[in-house]
Design a protein around this motif. Structure first.
Motif, PDB file in Angstrom:
ATOM      1  N   THR A 152       4.302  -0.323 -25.817  1.00  0.00           N
ATOM      2  CA  THR A 152       4.976   0.841 -25.241  1.00  0.00           C
ATOM      3  C   THR A 152       4.151   1.437 -24.098  1.00  0.00           C
ATOM      4  OG1 THR A 152       5.985   1.339 -27.367  1.00  0.00           O
ATOM      5  CG2 THR A 152       5.940   3.110 -25.740  1.00  0.00           C
ATOM      6  N   GLY A 153       2.844   1.554 -24.317  1.00  0.00           N
ATOM      7  CA  GLY A 153       1.983   2.132 -23.292  1.00  0.00           C
ATOM      8  C   GLY A 153       1.953   1.299 -22.024  1.00  0.00           C
ATOM      9  N   SER A 154       1.930  -0.026 -22.168  1.00  0.00           N
ATOM     10  CA  SER A 154       1.894  -0.881 -20.976  1.00  0.00           C
ATOM     11  C   SER A 154       3.182  -0.753 -20.175  1.00  0.00           C
ATOM     12  CB  SER A 154       1.665  -2.337 -21.379  1.00  0.00           C
ATOM     13  OG  SER A 154       2.737  -2.811 -22.186  1.00  0.00           O
ATOM     14  N   GLY A 155       4.322  -0.672 -20.880  1.00  0.00           N
ATOM     15  CA  GLY A 155       5.590  -0.496 -20.172  1.00  0.00           C
ATOM     16  C   GLY A 155       5.633   0.807 -19.398  1.00  0.00           C
ATOM     17  N   ILE A 156       5.146   1.885 -20.014  1.00  0.00           N
ATOM     18  CA  ILE A 156       5.130   3.187 -19.337  1.00  0.00           C
ATOM     19  C   ILE A 156       4.170   3.169 -18.155  1.00  0.00           C
ATOM     20  CG2 ILE A 156       4.453   5.609 -19.632  1.00  0.00           C
ATOM     21  CD1 ILE A 156       5.513   5.439 -22.494  1.00  0.00           C
ATOM     22  N   TYR A 157       2.995   2.565 -18.341  1.00  0.00           N
ATOM     23  CA  TYR A 157       2.001   2.534 -17.261  1.00  0.00           C
ATOM     24  C   TYR A 157       2.531   1.769 -16.049  1.00  0.00           C
ATOM     25  CZ  TYR A 157      -2.362   1.627 -14.785  1.00  0.00           C
ATOM     26  OH  TYR A 157      -3.337   1.548 -13.820  1.00  0.00           O
ATOM     27  N   VAL A 158       3.148   0.605 -16.290  1.00  0.00           N
ATOM     28  CA  VAL A 158       3.682  -0.198 -15.181  1.00  0.00           C
ATOM     29  C   VAL A 158       4.784   0.560 -14.457  1.00  0.00           C
ATOM     30  CG1 VAL A 158       5.031  -2.260 -14.652  1.00  0.00           C
ATOM     31  CG2 VAL A 158       3.040  -2.429 -16.145  1.00  0.00           C
ATOM     32  N   LYS A 159       5.660   1.202 -15.200  1.00  0.00           N
ATOM     33  CA  LYS A 159       6.750   1.957 -14.562  1.00  0.00           C
ATOM     34  C   LYS A 159       6.222   3.158 -13.789  1.00  0.00           C
ATOM     35  CE  LYS A 159      10.399   0.531 -17.767  1.00  0.00           C
ATOM     36  NZ  LYS A 159       9.601  -0.483 -18.482  1.00  0.00           N
ATOM     37  N   LEU A 160       5.160   3.771 -14.288  1.00  0.00           N
ATOM     38  CA  LEU A 160       4.546   4.875 -13.529  1.00  0.00           C
ATOM     39  C   LEU A 160       3.948   4.372 -12.215  1.00  0.00           C
ATOM     40  CD1 LEU A 160       2.782   6.931 -16.359  1.00  0.00           C
ATOM     41  CD2 LEU A 160       4.651   7.707 -14.880  1.00  0.00           C
ATOM     42  N   CYS A 161       3.340   3.195 -12.241  1.00  0.00           N
ATOM     43  CA  CYS A 161       2.798   2.621 -11.008  1.00  0.00           C
ATOM     44  C   CYS A 161       3.912   2.362  -9.995  1.00  0.00           C
ATOM     45  CB  CYS A 161       2.053   1.321 -11.315  1.00  0.00           C
ATOM     46  SG  CYS A 161       0.515   1.534 -12.252  1.00  0.00           S
ATOM     47  N   TYR A 162       5.016   1.771 -10.472  1.00  0.00           N
ATOM     48  CA  TYR A 162       6.161   1.556  -9.591  1.00  0.00           C
ATOM     49  C   TYR A 162       6.687   2.891  -9.057  1.00  0.00           C
ATOM     50  CZ  TYR A 162       7.082  -3.446 -10.222  1.00  0.00           C
ATOM     51  OH  TYR A 162       7.016  -4.809 -10.167  1.00  0.00           O
ATOM     52  N   ALA A 163       6.787   3.888  -9.948  1.00  0.00           N
ATOM     53  CA  ALA A 163       7.319   5.189  -9.532  1.00  0.00           C
ATOM     54  C   ALA A 163       6.454   5.801  -8.428  1.00  0.00           C
ATOM     55  CB  ALA A 163       7.406   6.134 -10.724  1.00  0.00           C
ATOM     56  N   ALA A 164       5.132   5.672  -8.543  1.00  0.00           N
ATOM     57  CA  ALA A 164       4.245   6.223  -7.513  1.00  0.00           C
ATOM     58  C   ALA A 164       4.493   5.548  -6.162  1.00  0.00           C
ATOM     59  CB  ALA A 164       2.788   6.047  -7.940  1.00  0.00           C
ATOM     60  N   ILE A 165       4.644   4.217  -6.170  1.00  0.00           N
ATOM     61  CA  ILE A 165       4.904   3.497  -4.913  1.00  0.00           C
ATOM     62  C   ILE A 165       6.255   3.900  -4.336  1.00  0.00           C
ATOM     63  CG2 ILE A 165       5.259   1.223  -3.896  1.00  0.00           C
ATOM     64  CD1 ILE A 165       3.370   0.105  -6.045  1.00  0.00           C
ATOM     65  N   PHE A 166       7.286   3.942  -5.181  1.00  0.00           N
ATOM     66  CA  PHE A 166       8.631   4.244  -4.695  1.00  0.00           C
ATOM     67  C   PHE A 166       8.739   5.690  -4.197  1.00  0.00           C
ATOM     68  CE2 PHE A 166      10.423   0.866  -7.822  1.00  0.00           C
ATOM     69  CZ  PHE A 166       9.928  -0.138  -6.990  1.00  0.00           C
ATOM     70  N   ILE A 167       8.084   6.608  -4.888  1.00  0.00           N
ATOM     71  CA  ILE A 167       8.097   8.006  -4.427  1.00  0.00           C
ATOM     72  C   ILE A 167       7.434   8.111  -3.055  1.00  0.00           C
ATOM     73  CG2 ILE A 167       7.121  10.293  -4.862  1.00  0.00           C
ATOM     74  CD1 ILE A 167       7.602   9.794  -7.849  1.00  0.00           C
ATOM     75  N   ALA A 168       6.339   7.386  -2.868  1.00  0.00           N
ATOM     76  CA  ALA A 168       5.671   7.400  -1.559  1.00  0.00           C
ATOM     77  C   ALA A 168       6.599   6.863  -0.472  1.00  0.00           C
ATOM     78  CB  ALA A 168       4.391   6.574  -1.627  1.00  0.00           C
ATOM     79  N   VAL A 169       7.340   5.793  -0.775  1.00  0.00           N
ATOM     80  CA  VAL A 169       8.270   5.232   0.204  1.00  0.00           C
ATOM     81  C   VAL A 169       9.384   6.226   0.526  1.00  0.00           C
ATOM     82  CG1 VAL A 169       9.991   3.426   0.596  1.00  0.00           C
ATOM     83  CG2 VAL A 169       7.787   2.842  -0.414  1.00  0.00           C
ATOM     84  N   VAL A 170       9.973   6.837  -0.527  1.00  0.00           N
ATOM     85  CA  VAL A 170      11.075   7.783  -0.317  1.00  0.00           C
ATOM     86  C   VAL A 170      10.606   8.991   0.486  1.00  0.00           C
ATOM     87  CG1 VAL A 170      12.652   9.377  -1.490  1.00  0.00           C
ATOM     88  CG2 VAL A 170      12.389   7.046  -2.339  1.00  0.00           C
ATOM     89  N   LEU A 171       9.442   9.536   0.150  1.00  0.00           N
ATOM     90  CA  LEU A 171       8.944  10.698   0.888  1.00  0.00           C
ATOM     91  C   LEU A 171       8.641  10.352   2.343  1.00  0.00           C
ATOM     92  CD1 LEU A 171       6.598  12.372  -1.755  1.00  0.00           C
ATOM     93  CD2 LEU A 171       8.893  13.088  -1.047  1.00  0.00           C
ATOM     94  N   THR A 172       8.104   9.162   2.571  1.00  0.00           N
ATOM     95  CA  THR A 172       7.842   8.739   3.948  1.00  0.00           C
ATOM     96  C   THR A 172       9.147   8.620   4.735  1.00  0.00           C
ATOM     97  OG1 THR A 172       5.867   7.531   3.251  1.00  0.00           O
ATOM     98  CG2 THR A 172       6.804   6.944   5.380  1.00  0.00           C
ATOM     99  N   LEU A 173      10.161   8.019   4.101  1.00  0.00           N
ATOM    100  CA  LEU A 173      11.450   7.888   4.773  1.00  0.00           C
ATOM    101  C   LEU A 173      12.077   9.247   5.062  1.00  0.00           C
ATOM    102  CD1 LEU A 173      13.071   4.847   2.931  1.00  0.00           C
ATOM    103  CD2 LEU A 173      12.337   4.948   5.306  1.00  0.00           C
ATOM    104  N   ILE A 174      11.972  10.166   4.096  1.00  0.00           N
ATOM    105  CA  ILE A 174      12.532  11.501   4.312  1.00  0.00           C
ATOM    106  C   ILE A 174      11.825  12.193   5.466  1.00  0.00           C
ATOM    107  CG2 ILE A 174      12.708  13.818   3.312  1.00  0.00           C
ATOM    108  CD1 ILE A 174      13.434  12.584   0.688  1.00  0.00           C
ATOM    109  N   LEU A 175      10.497  12.071   5.510  1.00  0.00           N
ATOM    110  CA  LEU A 175       9.750  12.675   6.616  1.00  0.00           C
ATOM    111  C   LEU A 175      10.224  12.122   7.957  1.00  0.00           C
ATOM    112  CD1 LEU A 175       7.415  14.358   7.782  1.00  0.00           C
ATOM    113  CD2 LEU A 175       5.914  12.394   7.340  1.00  0.00           C
ATOM    114  N   LEU A 176      10.342  10.793   8.044  1.00  0.00           N
ATOM    115  CA  LEU A 176      10.743  10.174   9.310  1.00  0.00           C
ATOM    116  C   LEU A 176      12.185  10.515   9.670  1.00  0.00           C
ATOM    117  CD1 LEU A 176       9.093   6.649   8.871  1.00  0.00           C
ATOM    118  CD2 LEU A 176       8.281   8.559  10.260  1.00  0.00           C
TER     119      LEU A 176
END
Length: 447
Positions: A266-290
């Motif tokens: 369970t912990g590994s699944g949550i950790y991996v999804k959190l890593c993906y979420a951090a990358i995707f949030i960075a992409v979305v925020l960058t796109l919104i800024l631009l």
């Protein structure tokens, strides 16, 4: 008086934060509450968030095309598919023997096709009247024959190379994040070709052209096995985050998961999804800024002026077709980025899963519900509609059981309850109608 009405129609500044807070509460309930409506699983909540963020990227691309320029793209699924092709070509390992079997001839076929297009363009520019038609026809026929003579044997050789496990050209083995800009380039190139043909025509022709091209792209991905194995699919696409099994075999991670009161799986699944979420949030925020910078720049004001009145903008000296092409290419490039991100998250390229109802209709619902012309509205609509889309499968049977309670058990009532999970599109249509009725400009209207 009119200024007062406009002020009254202006949404409250708290509207956007409150709506995003409501969506965050739904995700928190999904992760923390276990009942008939919510799963009580943080893995489920984070999976919903990640796909919502990827959908937000696609919605931002559509919002650029429609919200900024008023252009209707009915082939979103095709540009998502082209973006999804990039991780296969860039990040998967090389297929042993594939390049030697047909790679050089494939490159020659590509060169012959490009040379044909260049010659056709040159002939069309320099010749006039009957000679132009004759020369262009001869060049197209000769170029087509030469290209097929090189292309067909190359494809046959590649697909015959270890067909049980491969049968495709393979990739370059580069980091998967590098494939995301390549996905943008592939989608942008296709958009440029469509735009050069259709953007000078009426808007309904653009919709027809994009609808047809989108289906053609999906058909090519399904049937050209040498490219991405077609309907046989490609699995094991590299990812930019750790693998769950690697984490579960790490004693330090297992101990850390135990301290948080969860098992290693369970912990590994949550950790991996959190890593993906951090990358995707960075992409979305960058796109919104631009996109926000672009929207409120002189360029963005010009695009909205063209959208609102093309005749007046053209009278002011603006090249409407050129600006539409520019906007269409940029928006489709962002849509292609979402396709590359989706394949990276899934680790799977499955062309058979590119359903236009899912990857075109649903994206449009996200933009309309969120508020076309508003970048934050596109993000809000994407996450909210994706949440409702997934939960409709769970909530549908419960809602149908309540609605059919006057009926006797079994028979029609049982059939309706069993069929409820398949009524997602009906549910999305109802949501769309309600929003159009009570908030015609979307939950977050254009400012």
């Amino acid at each position: 008086m009119s200024s007062n009405r406009q002020a009254d129609a202006r949404p409250s500044p708290l509207r956007a934060p409150l709506l995003f807070l409501a969506v965050a509460v739904l995700l928190l309930l999904e992760g923390s509450v276990s009942n008939a409506m919510f799963s009580g699983s943080w893995n489920s909540a984070l999976a919903l968030l990640n796909m919502g963020l990827i959908s937000a990227v696609a919605a931002l691309g559509v919002n650029m095309i429609w919200g900024y320029g008023g252009l209707f793209n009915a082939g979103v699924v095709g540009f998502i598919g082209l973006g999804g092709l990039a991780p296969v070509l860039i990040s998967t390992p090389q297929v042993a023997g594939a390049w030697a079997a047909g790679g050089p001839r494939l490159m020659l076929a590509l060169a012959a096709g490009l040379a044909t297009m260049v010659l056709v363009w040159a002939a069309a520019q320099r010749l006039r009247g009957l000679p132009r038609g004759v020369v262009v026809t001869l060049v197209i026929v000769a170029g087509y024959v030469a290209t097929r003579m090189l292309f067909d044997p190359a494809v046959a050789a590649i697909e015959a190379n270890n067909p049980a496990k491969a049968g495709n050209i393979g990739g370059l083995g580069l980091p998967v994040v590098l494939s995301w800009p390549v996905g943008m380039v592939l989608a942008a190139a296709a958009a440029w070709g469509i735009g050069k043909v259709a953007l000078g025509l009426r808007s309904d022709y653009l919709a027809i052209a994009t609808l047809g091209i989108g289906e053609i792209i999906v058909a090519i991905l399904k049937n050209e096995g040498w490219l991405a194995r077609g309907v046989l699919n490609i699995t094991g696409i590299p990812r930019p985050v750790p693998y769950e099994l690697a984490l579960q075999s790490n004693p330090e991670f297992v101990a850390a998961a135990a301290r948080w009161g969860m098992d290693a799986a369970t912990g590994s699944g949550i950790y991996v999804k959190l890593c993906y979420a951090a990358i995707f949030i960075a992409v979305v925020l960058t796109l919104i800024l631009l996109t926000e910078l672009a929207l409120y720049s002189p360029w963005g004001r010009m695009m909205r002026a063209i959208r609102d009145n093309e005749v007046a903008a053209e009278a002011m000296g603006k090249d409407v077709t050129r600006r539409h092409l520019q906007l269409f290419v940029l928006g489709c490039a962002v849509i292609g980025l979402s396709g590359a991100m989706m394949v990276t998250l899934d680790g799977l390229m499955a062309p058979g899963g590119y359903n236009p109802l899912r990857y075109t209709f649903l994206i449009w619902v996200m933009v309309i519900v969120g508020g076309s012309g508003n970048n934050w509205g596109a993000v809000l609509g994407a996450i909210l509609i994706w949440f409702l889309w997934i939960k409709a499968e769970v909530w549908g049977p419960a809602a149908m059981a309540v609605l059919t309670s006057p009926l006797s058990a079994g028979g029609l009532r049982a059939h309706l309850i069993e069929s409820a999970p398949q009524m997602r599109y009906l549910a999305m249509g109802v949501v769309l109608l309600l929003v159009l009725r009570f908030a015609p400009r979307g939950l977050l209207p254009e400012r």
